[in-house]
Design a protein around this motif. Structure first.
Motif, PDB file in Angstrom:
ATOM      1  N   UNK A   1       0.830  -1.208   0.000  1.00 20.48           N
ATOM      2  CA  UNK A   1       0.000   0.000   0.000  1.00 20.48           C
ATOM      3  C   UNK A   1       0.862   1.254   0.000  1.00 20.48           C
ATOM      4  N   UNK A   2       1.950   1.224   0.731  1.00 20.35           N
ATOM      5  CA  UNK A   2       2.826   2.389   0.787  1.00 20.35           C
ATOM      6  C   UNK A   2       3.574   2.602  -0.523  1.00 20.35           C
ATOM      7  N   UNK A   3       3.896   1.522  -1.211  1.00 21.82           N
ATOM      8  CA  UNK A   3       4.525   1.659  -2.527  1.00 21.82           C
ATOM      9  C   UNK A   3       3.591   2.400  -3.478  1.00 21.82           C
ATOM     10  N   UNK A   4       2.332   2.001  -3.501  1.00 23.27           N
ATOM     11  CA  UNK A   4       1.395   2.677  -4.395  1.00 23.27           C
ATOM     12  C   UNK A   4       1.061   4.082  -3.891  1.00 23.27           C
ATOM     13  N   UNK A   5       1.199   4.315  -2.588  1.00 24.31           N
ATOM     14  CA  UNK A   5       1.045   5.670  -2.073  1.00 24.31           C
ATOM     15  C   UNK A   5       2.166   6.575  -2.570  1.00 24.31           C
ATOM     16  N   UNK A   6       3.368   6.035  -2.748  1.00 23.80           N
ATOM     17  CA  UNK A   6       4.452   6.831  -3.334  1.00 23.80           C
ATOM     18  C   UNK A   6       4.072   7.271  -4.745  1.00 23.80           C
ATOM     19  N   UNK A   7       3.608   6.324  -5.545  1.00 25.43           N
ATOM     20  CA  UNK A   7       3.189   6.674  -6.901  1.00 25.43           C
ATOM     21  C   UNK A   7       2.070   7.714  -6.873  1.00 25.43           C
ATOM     22  N   UNK A   8       1.107   7.524  -5.980  1.00 23.77           N
ATOM     23  CA  UNK A   8      -0.048   8.418  -5.927  1.00 23.77           C
ATOM     24  C   UNK A   8       0.332   9.811  -5.451  1.00 23.77           C
ATOM     25  N   UNK A   9       1.172   9.903  -4.435  1.00 22.12           N
ATOM     26  CA  UNK A   9       1.547  11.221  -3.936  1.00 22.12           C
ATOM     27  C   UNK A   9       2.454  11.952  -4.923  1.00 22.12           C
ATOM     28  N   UNK A  10       3.276  11.218  -5.668  1.00 23.70           N
ATOM     29  CA  UNK A  10       4.033  11.855  -6.747  1.00 23.70           C
ATOM     30  C   UNK A  10       3.086  12.430  -7.798  1.00 23.70           C
ATOM     31  N   UNK A  11       2.048  11.663  -8.147  1.00 19.13           N
ATOM     32  CA  UNK A  11       1.072  12.149  -9.124  1.00 19.13           C
ATOM     33  C   UNK A  11       0.332  13.367  -8.587  1.00 19.13           C
TER      34      UNK A  11
END
Length: 392
Positions: free
Chosen positions: A166-176
């Motif tokens: 979940x945190x990995x995809x949160x990195x992608x999402x917060x970058x976006x």
């Protein structure tokens, strides 16, 4: 050799084919249906928030790429996120139409979808982004600066498990979200999570610990008896090492730093552990903590992330070995994974490369495969959405 003499044109055609294949995703009750192998919606399955958000994201990208009809389909997926999947009473998003729990994994994809949709100028995207970011930070953010995993519907019971996925995809999402809004807080969140997980991997021979208890202590035996879990498998997940490698380079490009050494270490470990290690072509799904295969079935998303990571490292370093690997893995994709008639990707193969569905049945969404044909053609920063918008 690449599957086509004109690889760029081939990738562009693959993007169009995939988005055409997925056009039947709208569920009559709202949201994105799980797609069968022939692209028809499986209406007996629940509608998942993470799939709906992923479809909003990829069809927003398709709209930005100028592919007819993608904007309307992105809006349909977004309407699912602001309709049946959103909890109007307690706030946040249900895991699915049949599961009222609330996960950081699903919320990260809502944030990603909203961010991409905002760049694509889709109606309601900014408000959706603000709501998703608010829920993530008020409900899921822990004192460690990482996101917890799962709540009940009323936000009264938070499970003890903590997960890196979940945190990995949160990195992608917060970058976006940073790219879409310019708000530095999103970049700072991505940097903190990425650096924390990189530190854990660096002390674990560059195999990413995936599962933690409430105090963020690793649980290395988690799901030992269910090693092929689709979201929380036992051991090291080869594809996540590759995905983190690419994300580190994106974080560095956004921040202006250099994370090439760590990205290379993650990539090299994942490839050494995962690629053709059992006498068959392809990446194994998981290994134990010594690098021996545990689940030898192949997952399409792992190959997609390998292609994206190798392309990103090639762009960052100029080392031609990464170009060779991209070519090798595209040949694998074209030979074993991609349906030449419609561009869709099988989601799982057995170790002998015959069809399998023990973990994933059908072809539920397009997220990883769209990234594979799109991201290697673009710079590491800004996001694909901004690059496509600026090229219009």
């Amino acid at each position: 050799m690449f599957p086509s003499a004109d690889h760029e044109a081939w990738l562009g055609e693959q993007l169009r084919l995939q988005l055409d294949f997925g056009r039947r995703f709208p569920h009559p009750d709202g949201g994105a249906a799980w797609l069968r192998s022939d692209g028809t919606p499986d209406l007996e399955r629940p509608v998942h928030t993470w799939i709906t958000a992923r479809m909003a994201h990829v069809y927003s990208l398709g709209h930005l790429a100028g592919i007819d009809g993608c904007g309307a389909l992105a809006d349909t997926a977004l309407a699912g996120l602001t309709g049946r999947l959103e909890d109007g009473e307690h706030g946040g998003w249900f895991a699915s139409s049949e599961d009222t729990t609330k996960s950081a994994y699903a919320h990260a994809f809502v944030l990603l979808a909203a961010s991409t949709a905002l760049v694509a100028d889709r109606p309601g995207a900014r408000d959706l982004l603000e709501r998703a970011a608010g829920v993530l930070d008020t409900r899921f953010l822990t004192d460690a600066g990482l996101y917890a995993e799962r709540w009940d519907a009323a936000w009264t019971d938070l499970e003890d498990y903590r997960g890196v996925n979940a945190n990995m995809h949160a990195v992608e999402a917060t970058l976006a979200a940073y790219d879409a809004t310019g708000e530095r807080r999103f970049l700072d969140r991505a940097v903190h999570i990425a650096d924390t997980v990189t530190g854990w991997a660096g002390t674990n021979d560059w195999r990413v610990p995936e599962h933690f208890d409430t105090d963020w202590q690793p649980m290395l035996a988690h799901h030992l008896r269910q090693p092929d879990h689709p979201f929380e498998p036992y051991g090291a997940t080869v594809g996540h090492g590759l995905e983190w490698s690419r994300l580190l380079l994106t974080v560095a490009a956004a921040e202006g730093g250099d994370r090439t050494a760590a990205a290379t270490s993650l990539f090299d470990r994942a490839v050494a552990d995962g690629w053709a290690v059992d006498g068959h072509e392809g990446f194994v799904y998981t290994t134990d903590w010594e690098g021996s295969p545990v689940v030898a079935d192949r997952m399409h998303w792992v190959l997609c992330e390998a292609i994206c990571a190798a392309a990103a490292l090639g762009r960052s370093t100029g080392d031609s070995r990464y170009d060779d690997l991209v070519a090798l893995w595209w040949q694998d994709a074209a030979t074993h994974w991609i349906d030449p008639a419609n561009g869709s990707w099988a989601h799982q193969l057995a170790r002998d490369l015959t069809p399998s569905d023990t973990v994933w049945s059908g072809r539920p969404d397009l997220y990883h495969s769209v990234h594979a044909v799109l991201l290697p053609r673009l710079p590491l920063w800004p996001t694909a959405a901004s690059v496509l918008r600026n090229a219009r």
